[in-house]
Design an enzyme around this catalytic site. Structure first.
Site, PDB file in Angstrom:
ATOM      1  N   CYS A   2      43.277  37.007  53.504  1.00  0.00           N
ATOM      2  CA  CYS A   2      44.103  36.643  54.645  1.00  0.00           C
ATOM      3  C   CYS A   2      43.892  35.159  54.942  1.00  0.00           C
ATOM      4  O   CYS A   2      42.771  34.676  54.983  1.00  0.00           O
ATOM      5  CB  CYS A   2      43.811  37.434  55.912  1.00  0.00           C
ATOM      6  SG  CYS A   2      44.118  39.179  55.730  1.00  0.00           S
ATOM      7  N   ARG A  27      45.430  33.278  49.685  1.00  0.00           N
ATOM      8  CA  ARG A  27      44.429  34.177  50.276  1.00  0.00           C
ATOM      9  C   ARG A  27      44.992  35.571  50.546  1.00  0.00           C
ATOM     10  O   ARG A  27      44.252  36.480  50.929  1.00  0.00           O
ATOM     11  CB  ARG A  27      43.907  33.581  51.576  1.00  0.00           C
ATOM     12  CG  ARG A  27      43.167  32.260  51.393  1.00  0.00           C
ATOM     13  CD  ARG A  27      42.601  31.809  52.703  1.00  0.00           C
ATOM     14  NE  ARG A  27      41.537  32.689  53.119  1.00  0.00           N
ATOM     15  CZ  ARG A  27      40.247  32.472  52.914  1.00  0.00           C
ATOM     16  NH1 ARG A  27      39.876  31.384  52.279  1.00  0.00           N
ATOM     17  NH2 ARG A  27      39.347  33.316  53.340  1.00  0.00           N
ATOM     18  N   TRP A  75      46.479  39.932  53.429  1.00  0.00           N
ATOM     19  CA  TRP A  75      46.104  40.781  52.286  1.00  0.00           C
ATOM     20  C   TRP A  75      45.696  42.097  52.918  1.00  0.00           C
ATOM     21  O   TRP A  75      44.684  42.176  53.610  1.00  0.00           O
ATOM     22  CB  TRP A  75      44.949  40.146  51.520  1.00  0.00           C
ATOM     23  CG  TRP A  75      44.651  40.850  50.224  1.00  0.00           C
ATOM     24  CD1 TRP A  75      45.247  40.619  49.013  1.00  0.00           C
ATOM     25  CD2 TRP A  75      43.699  41.898  50.006  1.00  0.00           C
ATOM     26  NE1 TRP A  75      44.724  41.457  48.063  1.00  0.00           N
ATOM     27  CE2 TRP A  75      43.773  42.259  48.640  1.00  0.00           C
ATOM     28  CE3 TRP A  75      42.804  42.571  50.817  1.00  0.00           C
ATOM     29  CZ2 TRP A  75      42.983  43.247  48.074  1.00  0.00           C
ATOM     30  CZ3 TRP A  75      42.009  43.570  50.256  1.00  0.00           C
ATOM     31  CH2 TRP A  75      42.104  43.901  48.893  1.00  0.00           C
ATOM     32  N   ASN A  99      41.102  37.767  60.192  1.00  0.00           N
ATOM     33  CA  ASN A  99      40.728  37.878  58.787  1.00  0.00           C
ATOM     34  C   ASN A  99      39.394  38.601  58.748  1.00  0.00           C
ATOM     35  O   ASN A  99      38.434  38.127  59.348  1.00  0.00           O
ATOM     36  CB  ASN A  99      40.591  36.475  58.173  1.00  0.00           C
ATOM     37  CG  ASN A  99      39.988  36.505  56.783  1.00  0.00           C
ATOM     38  OD1 ASN A  99      40.084  37.512  56.079  1.00  0.00           O
ATOM     39  ND2 ASN A  99      39.363  35.417  56.384  1.00  0.00           N
ATOM     40  N   GLY A 100      39.348  39.755  58.085  1.00  0.00           N
ATOM     41  CA  GLY A 100      38.093  40.502  58.017  1.00  0.00           C
ATOM     42  C   GLY A 100      38.342  41.983  58.225  1.00  0.00           C
ATOM     43  O   GLY A 100      39.482  42.454  58.103  1.00  0.00           O
ATOM     44  N   GLU A 478      35.507  36.941  29.928  1.00  0.00           N
ATOM     45  CA  GLU A 478      36.396  36.142  30.774  1.00  0.00           C
ATOM     46  C   GLU A 478      37.833  36.147  30.228  1.00  0.00           C
ATOM     47  O   GLU A 478      38.798  36.198  30.997  1.00  0.00           O
ATOM     48  CB  GLU A 478      35.845  34.703  30.879  1.00  0.00           C
ATOM     49  CG  GLU A 478      36.684  33.730  31.672  1.00  0.00           C
ATOM     50  CD  GLU A 478      36.954  34.150  33.116  1.00  0.00           C
ATOM     51  OE1 GLU A 478      36.401  35.144  33.598  1.00  0.00           O
ATOM     52  OE2 GLU A 478      37.790  33.480  33.748  1.00  0.00           O
ATOM     53  N   LYS A 482      41.013  37.340  32.478  1.00  0.00           N
ATOM     54  CA  LYS A 482      42.128  36.430  32.723  1.00  0.00           C
ATOM     55  C   LYS A 482      43.444  37.090  32.337  1.00  0.00           C
ATOM     56  O   LYS A 482      44.422  37.045  33.071  1.00  0.00           O
ATOM     57  CB  LYS A 482      41.892  35.157  31.901  1.00  0.00           C
ATOM     58  CG  LYS A 482      42.333  33.882  32.504  1.00  0.00           C
ATOM     59  CD  LYS A 482      41.387  33.254  33.482  1.00  0.00           C
ATOM     60  CE  LYS A 482      40.981  34.126  34.606  1.00  0.00           C
ATOM     61  NZ  LYS A 482      39.856  33.640  35.364  1.00  0.00           N
ATOM     62  N   GLU A 485      44.431  40.155  34.734  1.00  0.00           N
ATOM     63  CA  GLU A 485      44.777  39.893  36.132  1.00  0.00           C
ATOM     64  C   GLU A 485      46.138  39.229  36.316  1.00  0.00           C
ATOM     65  O   GLU A 485      46.755  39.414  37.355  1.00  0.00           O
ATOM     66  CB  GLU A 485      43.673  39.124  36.864  1.00  0.00           C
ATOM     67  CG  GLU A 485      43.580  37.660  36.575  1.00  0.00           C
ATOM     68  CD  GLU A 485      42.514  36.951  37.419  1.00  0.00           C
ATOM     69  OE1 GLU A 485      42.376  37.245  38.608  1.00  0.00           O
ATOM     70  OE2 GLU A 485      41.832  36.070  36.867  1.00  0.00           O
ATOM     71  N   HIS A 501      31.281  52.689  17.935  1.00  0.00           N
ATOM     72  CA  HIS A 501      30.669  53.782  18.698  1.00  0.00           C
ATOM     73  C   HIS A 501      31.661  54.440  19.639  1.00  0.00           C
ATOM     74  O   HIS A 501      31.264  55.054  20.625  1.00  0.00           O
ATOM     75  CB  HIS A 501      29.429  53.268  19.435  1.00  0.00           C
ATOM     76  CG  HIS A 501      28.401  52.736  18.493  1.00  0.00           C
ATOM     77  ND1 HIS A 501      27.570  53.555  17.760  1.00  0.00           N
ATOM     78  CD2 HIS A 501      28.134  51.467  18.090  1.00  0.00           C
ATOM     79  CE1 HIS A 501      26.800  52.806  16.979  1.00  0.00           C
ATOM     80  NE2 HIS A 501      27.137  51.535  17.157  1.00  0.00           N
ATOM     81  N   LYS A 600      42.760  35.129  46.527  1.00  0.00           N
ATOM     82  CA  LYS A 600      41.835  34.152  45.953  1.00  0.00           C
ATOM     83  C   LYS A 600      40.395  34.376  46.394  1.00  0.00           C
ATOM     84  O   LYS A 600      39.474  34.299  45.601  1.00  0.00           O
ATOM     85  CB  LYS A 600      42.305  32.754  46.357  1.00  0.00           C
ATOM     86  CG  LYS A 600      41.482  31.626  45.785  1.00  0.00           C
ATOM     87  CD  LYS A 600      41.717  31.509  44.307  1.00  0.00           C
ATOM     88  CE  LYS A 600      40.872  30.427  43.669  1.00  0.00           C
ATOM     89  NZ  LYS A 600      40.822  30.611  42.206  1.00  0.00           N
TER      90      LYS A 600
END
Ligand code: M6R
Length: 605
Positions: A2, A27, A75, A99-100, A478, A482, A485, A501, A600
């Site tokens: 947010c 955000r 968000w 925000n939270g 990584e 990448k 996402e 395996h 983010k």
């Protein structure tokens, strides 16, 4: 998560809020809204699901002036993505953005009899109603009282209907930065919204209230007495937060890596050695520890995995990497002799912060590697090493990863030197190899068409496997993150020897396998694994150094990086992996910079 912003002053508040929300959109982008005092000092509220552009378009049809207001880009945590659940929330005389997460919102709903009053499904609206119930004309007193009732994390900006032109803010864990400028007072969850107006700002101390008016900004201590804020300066400029001709922030940030590396490495070289005198990190931190524990999330954790693969054989002490969200609920085997390295671009990731606090409670020394100056992790760690990547806006982390690696490599080199594992000459040679990665990355950037072409096959597939051994495995983690996402292609990284395996059952005709083979020590082993997947029909994309010798028909696509020292191959490899993900996302016409469901900065659990 947010983005929140508040402004009061002589300028056009609606424009500042909407522009600020565009800067903060990374955000969260489920919905956006603003509230402002109109010319008649009445609070107007506009909120819409979807992106900030949607809200902007709607607001462009409203012709009124405003000089004080709040803005929020969401968000979603509690409640679906709907107009009602979008912020700001209004409850009686209170209008707020949050925000939270308010963890005890159910108890508060019951205790304050809010069931019939709530218009949304959010925890934030509950806090607004409780504040309204506590408000008797003194905003600071009511907010202070509210804090006694709340459990959880919050960054609140609040307006009261009978207090036109005034904004109050308070936070716990969730970030808020504020500034007073010659054109009013401004507060936001993130520096990027402030830098068009000022580079001088302060981080709102936790549980302290700040009052913003057009003429003054007053910070109160916990007893309600005014206190001078501790101002910081940031050297980011507006250009750093703009696309500057690039179609996406992600591509721009990929291209910024050589510069970001120079900014992070060069000021810390003295007499041919890594030097952390200016960062106030004494050598004793490196000399005395008998174990290193690295804690981080996502990409930052992957940087830690590379550091582990490099440092353990060199330093000959245990180096452990933990996912912060796991570590924080464990009973870790750490003590005052453990050096805990905490890595975070934002410096605000809640799991990483909680894990660091846990490590501190065990008496361990904490050293953070952080990009955002003054962020909570940076302030609370015993030592901080700032990376100088500038603002990273794209949700997919790119330049932050390579500067985190550079910082880790420098730390490892210094440690090896002070612990007698490296001579002065060996340390200097290590640093020189680190600097060599900059032209190597530039070379890969100049050949970006290769990655552009190779995604043609990739984007028609639903799964991709990344394989490597040793350090190459750490790099591949990584690469897979990448790709998944931002392209939504299912991607997994496997230690190549582990394929047999179980996972090799998934390799059928045309399944893409991206094989990273840059490490001489395990090169032939890795090539054998490539043969195994090729024999089962995999579409192989092979990444090696230029001088590597491989049979012509082994790979469907073969990309070669410059011949850097094995330990440093991650830097040019990172560029390739980032570009593969970027072009895959682009090829599927997806939102590169703001992929679905993500934000983010992950400031909720
Ligand atoms: O701000 P942080 O470095 O603490 O963020 C950690 C992760 O959330 C972050 O690296 C995330 O995995 C990236 N968006 C991935 O590209």
């Amino acid at each position: 998560m947010c983005g929140i912003i508040g402004y009061t002053g002589p300028l056009n508040a609606k424009k500042i809020l909407l522009d600020g929300l565009s800067q903060l959109e990374y955000r969260g982008y489920d919905s956006a809204g603003i509230a402002y005092f109109d010319a008649a000092s009445k609070i107007q509220l506009v909120k819409k699901t979807g992106k900030v552009a949607n809200l902007k378009e709607f607001c462009s049809r409203i012709q009124d002036n405003a000089h004080c207001g709040l803005g929020h880009t969401r968000w979603a945590t509690h409640g679906d993505v709907t107009d009602q659940n979008a912020h700001p929330h209004q409850a009686g005389r209170v209008t707020l953005i949050h925000n939270g997460i308010i963890e005890n919102y159910r108890e508060l709903t019951r205790d304050y009899g809010l069931e019939g009053k709530l218009k949304s499904q959010t925890d934030s609206e509950v806090a607004a109603w409780v504040l309204d119930a506590l408000y008797e004309g003194n905003p600071a007193k009511a907010i202070q009282n509210l804090l006694n009732h709340l459990e959880g994390s919050y960054g609140f900006c609040i307006m009261f209907a009978d207090r036109p032109g005034e904004i109050y803010a308070v936070r716990n864990v969730s970030p808020l930065v504020a500034a007073y400028t010659h054109s009013g007072a401004i507060i936001a969850s993130d520096l990027t919204a402030l830098i068009p107006y000022t580079r001088r700002y302060f981080v709102l101390p936790e549980q302290q209230i700040v009052k913003l008016t057009a003429y003054q900004l007053t910070l109160y201590d916990k007893k309600g007495h005014p206190e001078e804020p501790e101002y910081l300066e940031v050297n980011w400029n507006m250009d750093a937060a703009m696309k500057n001709g690039f179609p996406h922030f992600m591509l721009k940030e990929i291209y910024e890596q050589p510069e970001a590396l120079k900014n992070t490495i060069l000021p810390r070289i003295s007499k041919g050695l890594p030097d952390f005198t200016d960062d106030q990190i004494p050598d004793s931190v490196f000399e005395t520890c008998d174990k290193i524990h690295i804690i981080a999330c996502g990409t930052a954790m992957h940087a830690g995995m590379v550091a582990r693969a490099l440092s353990e054989p060199l330093l000959r002490i245990p180096v452990i990497v933990s996912i912060a969200s796991e570590f924080r609920y464990e009973e870790p085997l750490i003590n005052e002799n453990t050096l805990v390295i905490v890595i975070s671009q934002s410096g605000e990731t809640i799991d990483t912060l909680a894990a660091m606090r846990l490590a501190k409670s065990y008496g361990s020394k904490t050293l953070s590697i952080v990009n955002v100056k003054g962020s909570t992790i940076a302030r609370e760690s015993d030592y901080v090493l700032y990376t100088h990547a500038g603002p990273e806006i794209a949700v997919a982390s790119t330049k932050a990863y390579s500067v985190q690696l550079a910082a880790l490599y420098m730390l490892i080199c210094r440690m090896a030197f002070v612990r007698g594992k490296y001579s002065r000459d060996q340390s200097a040679a290590f640093l020189s190899s680190l600097l060599d990665v900059i032209p190597a990355m530039e070379t890969m950037l100049s050949r970006k068409e290769e990655e552009k072409n190779l995604v043609t096959h990739l984007i028609q597939q639903s799964d991709t496997f990344f394989i490597g051994r040793g350090r190459d495995y750490a790099f591949s983690l990584e690469g897979a993150l990448k790709l998944k996402e931002i392209s939504y292609i299912h991607a997994e990284a496997y230690a190549a020897g582990e394929l047999k395996h179980g996972t090799i059952a998934l390799i059928t005709e045309g399944v893409p396998v991206i094989a990273i083979a840059t490490q001489e020590r395990v090169f032939s082993k890795l090539i054998s694994n490539v043969r195994e997947v090729k024999a089962r029909g995999a579409f192989v994309i092979l990444l090696t150094k230029s001088s590597a010798v491989v049979e012509g028909n082994l790979a469907d696509i073969h990309i070669r990086i410059p011949d850097v020292d094995d330990a440093f191959a991650v830097f040019p490899i990172a560029v390739i992996l980032q570009l593969i993900a970027y072009y895959a996302s682009l090829g599927k016409s997806l939102d590169v910079d703001q992929p679905r469901n993500l934000a983010k900065s992950v400031t909720v659990e």
